[in-house]
Design an enzyme around this catalytic site. Sequence first.
Site, PDB file in Angstrom:
ATOM      1  N   CYS A 172      59.215 103.634  28.340  1.00  0.00           N
ATOM      2  CA  CYS A 172      58.629 103.014  27.138  1.00  0.00           C
ATOM      3  C   CYS A 172      57.115 102.962  27.211  1.00  0.00           C
ATOM      4  O   CYS A 172      56.447 102.655  26.225  1.00  0.00           O
ATOM      5  CB  CYS A 172      59.149 101.599  26.964  1.00  0.00           C
ATOM      6  SG  CYS A 172      60.903 101.526  26.733  1.00  0.00           S
TER       7      CYS A 172
ATOM      8  N   CYS B 212      49.396 100.069  27.615  1.00  0.00           N
ATOM      9  CA  CYS B 212      48.292 100.233  26.672  1.00  0.00           C
ATOM     10  C   CYS B 212      47.277  99.102  26.819  1.00  0.00           C
ATOM     11  O   CYS B 212      47.435  98.203  27.641  1.00  0.00           O
ATOM     12  CB  CYS B 212      48.850 100.264  25.248  1.00  0.00           C
ATOM     13  SG  CYS B 212      49.676  98.743  24.793  1.00  0.00           S
TER      14      CYS B 212
ATOM     15  N   CYS C  88      54.061  93.563  23.445  1.00  0.00           N
ATOM     16  CA  CYS C  88      53.319  93.436  24.709  1.00  0.00           C
ATOM     17  C   CYS C  88      53.218  91.969  25.120  1.00  0.00           C
ATOM     18  O   CYS C  88      53.255  91.646  26.312  1.00  0.00           O
ATOM     19  CB  CYS C  88      51.917  94.017  24.583  1.00  0.00           C
ATOM     20  SG  CYS C  88      51.900  95.790  24.330  1.00  0.00           S
TER      21      CYS C  88
ATOM     22  N   ASP D  76      55.319 100.903  29.306  1.00  0.00           N
ATOM     23  CA  ASP D  76      54.777  99.608  29.752  1.00  0.00           C
ATOM     24  C   ASP D  76      55.539  99.100  30.977  1.00  0.00           C
ATOM     25  O   ASP D  76      56.763  98.998  30.934  1.00  0.00           O
ATOM     26  CB  ASP D  76      54.973  98.511  28.683  1.00  0.00           C
ATOM     27  CG  ASP D  76      54.194  98.770  27.405  1.00  0.00           C
ATOM     28  OD1 ASP D  76      52.962  98.807  27.475  1.00  0.00           O
ATOM     29  OD2 ASP D  76      54.838  98.922  26.349  1.00  0.00           O
TER      30      ASP D  76
END
Lengths: 140, 393
Positions: free
Chosen positions: A34, A59, A103, A36
């Site tokens: 994914c 990110c 996130c 992350d």
Amino acid sequence: MLYSEKVMDHFSNPRNVGEIENADGIGEVGNAKCGDIMKMYLKIDDGVITDVKFKTFGCGAAIATSSIATEMVKGKTIDEALKLTNKAVVEALDGLPPVKLHCSVLAEQAMKSALSDYYRRQGIDPVPIVGEIGECEACH
Amino acid sequence: MEKRFVYADNSATTKISKSVLDAMMPYLTEAYGNPSSIYKLGRDSKRAIENAREKCAAALGCTPSEIYFTGGGSESDNWAVTGTARKLAASGKKHIITTAVEHHAILHTCAALEKEGFEVTYLPVDSEGKISLTELENAIRPDTALVSIMYANNEIGVINPISEIGKICRKKGVLFHTDAVQAVGNVPINVVEQSIDMLSLSGHKIHAQKGVGILYIRKGVNLPNLINGGGQERSKRAGTENVPAIVGLGVALENAVSDIPGKIEKVSKMRDKLIDGLLKIERTRLNGSRTDRLCGNVNISVEGVEGESLLLSLDLKGICASSGSACTSGSLDPSHVLLALGLPHEVAHGSLRLSISDETTDEDIDYILEVVPEVVERLRAMSPLWERIKKGE
């Protein structure tokens, strides 16, 4: 991607990056597929988080949410840290773009995962205290 | 090295060149006549458009009446694919062939047509990003309406054998459209010699402004009107023409094809230096063919690092670049082009595209080669994925 100044600040100067040797709790969430992965390390003395470090692959928002989450729990009691929500993380960063909200969820889960690990090491079942740590919805 | 501003995202858009802006200026100010008006002010605008059309035709090797000005590359792609499909569906041709690595202007148009009952074959690419001509030939059926294959890929810069594809399509009697948005000005193009029936190009990739493009439609290929209204663009795309943009595009295209071999020689040298320098970073790979590649395109994957954080870090150092990571696209999947090459998701997330132009300098290249390794090292130092890769997990 319109990031707030706070996000850019935490991205360019992330706080508490690294690892803790002999950590009392380590949590990792997310996966490479994914894009992350967040890993949190906790040092806990007498129920107080005396040190916290993180490592993140992800990110800009992933790095910024991890960084601010470590700031928000450092020096706090476990009880206080357990109250850390993704919403609070987002607010502390002056907002996140909608596609990046996952996130902040990841940051909350990483913290809870590290706290669960701490309880497990103490021989205590973490589920009644920390709760189940769900998978990030965005990853499915 | 001192911090500097380096624009290395020319595949995203380019700076308007001075000669283009100078040519446009009168039509943004005093020469504001409607090209359809009868008086001199209008006639001057009309003449300016036709003058631009002639320049564009000369650049592509066609006649001016085969040039249609549009609102950009995506519009041209939509018109070519949807127009051909609708036209030929009446004669029972409901099959389209394209590739897995096209721009979304083609892929999403094809997906929309699939919902309407069209069948689409997506040709795969090999690990270098190349299609197989045999597979193409075998995919053509009696009910194939159109083959649409990009001239050069926007992400990995791979150049397709357009003349060979044109030949195959002509032999089989199938229409051939190519999205040449990235190729124009970087490879010599002649639509007649290359048997191209339709070609899309965009102004802002060749130093003209945004929002203007061309669809070349070979005489004899009769597409339905894109916009109904007045008689503009031979009634096919009605609406008062964007005169300054069209004038600028004429000059830009003329400039773009003026010295292609010279540009290739100059830019590919810088590109090769960039590729060789970046591949010195451990666990990186070049995406796309090294040889059949646009002179300004660099696309590498950097393991253990996520693309968006790489771009943000480069931005802080003054470097503009792009990535095929999911996070930069707003979706959860990384670039369809990188996945089509067979890259695992985690490697595709860490891609970096640098697209340079003839305005890029040797100092810019040196600066990029100094900054990228530093930035990668910083991000890898905080990446748990990199930790795992290093441990060989």
